[in-house]
Write an enzyme that holds these catalytic residues in place. Structure first.
Site, PDB file in Angstrom:
ATOM      1  N   CYS A  13       0.873  -1.167   0.000  1.00 17.58           N
ATOM      2  CA  CYS A  13       0.000   0.000   0.000  1.00 17.58           C
ATOM      3  C   CYS A  13       0.909   1.215   0.000  1.00 17.58           C
ATOM      4  O   CYS A  13       1.533   1.530   1.017  1.00 17.58           O
ATOM      5  CB  CYS A  13      -0.917   0.018   1.223  1.00 17.58           C
ATOM      6  SG  CYS A  13      -1.990   1.482   1.268  1.00 17.58           S
ATOM      7  N   CYS A  66      -0.624   4.445   2.359  1.00 17.84           N
ATOM      8  CA  CYS A  66      -0.702   4.352   3.825  1.00 17.84           C
ATOM      9  C   CYS A  66      -0.417   2.912   4.236  1.00 17.84           C
ATOM     10  O   CYS A  66       0.718   2.457   4.117  1.00 17.84           O
ATOM     11  CB  CYS A  66      -2.044   4.840   4.337  1.00 17.84           C
ATOM     12  SG  CYS A  66      -3.454   4.152   3.452  1.00 17.84           S
TER      13      CYS A  66
END
Length: 205
Positions: free
Chosen positions: A107, A110
């Site tokens: 990711c 985040c």
């Protein structure tokens, strides 16, 4: 004065555990938290969500071609059919490793992560170096995890978002034909479902 009793003192705990216990005690005494609610949360993350759920999904996909096809078409529904739903597991896509392609999940923005099947994300998954280098140099990142793939093996990187989260189905280890799902589950690791590792060899059980 004698102190010969069996219960442990907080000063025997590691600093972080002692701090958490002290904070929990204060909040409970002030009536700000319900101990039963804390126990329920702990039970959820210890027994109801976590990598074991994902391992069940993988083992079923290895065992049942029809379930594997369902995962490819509608992973969210297929996973929910096993009872694994909830926070950060609403929109799922499953990708399958093959002899030609290895999948890696990251990711970059985040730390979006499928809690319902993998539990809480590991610290390294949330770290800026992993989030940036997994995209730029996936082969190098995998090597740091101890996974060196053949040069002709394509590495495909999938970027999780708030709208879509990924689960990797690793290749089924050789020598596991006819194994029941429960035994197959023992070969599936958290890292293999992120793509930073492989399933364990049959000899590992």
């Amino acid at each position: 004065m004698s102190h010969d009793h069996d219960h442990p003192h907080d000063n025997e705990l590691d600093p972080m555990t002692a701090r958490v216990r002290a904070l929990e005690t204060i909040l409970t005494q002030k009536g700000l938290v319900d101990p039963a609610a804390i126990d329920a949360i702990v039970d959820t993350y210890e027994n109801k969500v976590g990598p074991r759920n994902g391992a069940h999904v993988v083992a079923k996909a290895w065992s049942e071609p029809a379930f594997a096809d369902w995962l490819r078409k509608d992973a969210t529904a297929a996973i929910a059919s096993l009872g694994y739903t909830g926070r950060q597991g609403e929109h799922m896509q499953v990708v399958f490793n093959t002899a030609e392609t290895h999948n890696l999940v990251v990711c970059t923005l985040c730390s979006c992560y499928p809690w319902s099947v993998l539990g809480l994300p590991p610290v390294w998954y949330k770290s800026p170096p992993y989030r940036s280098r997994a995209v730029i140099d996936p082969r190098g990142v995998l090597a740091e995890f101890g996974l060196t793939l053949p040069q002709d093996r394509q590495i495909r990187v999938w970027d999780s978002t708030a709208e879509l989260r990924y689960l990797v189905v690793p290749e089924r280890p050789d020598g596991t034909e006819g194994w029941p799902e429960e035994r197959l589950m023992r070969l599936v690791t958290r890292d293999s479902m992120i793509g930073t590792g492989l399933a364990l060899a049959a000899e590992a059980t």
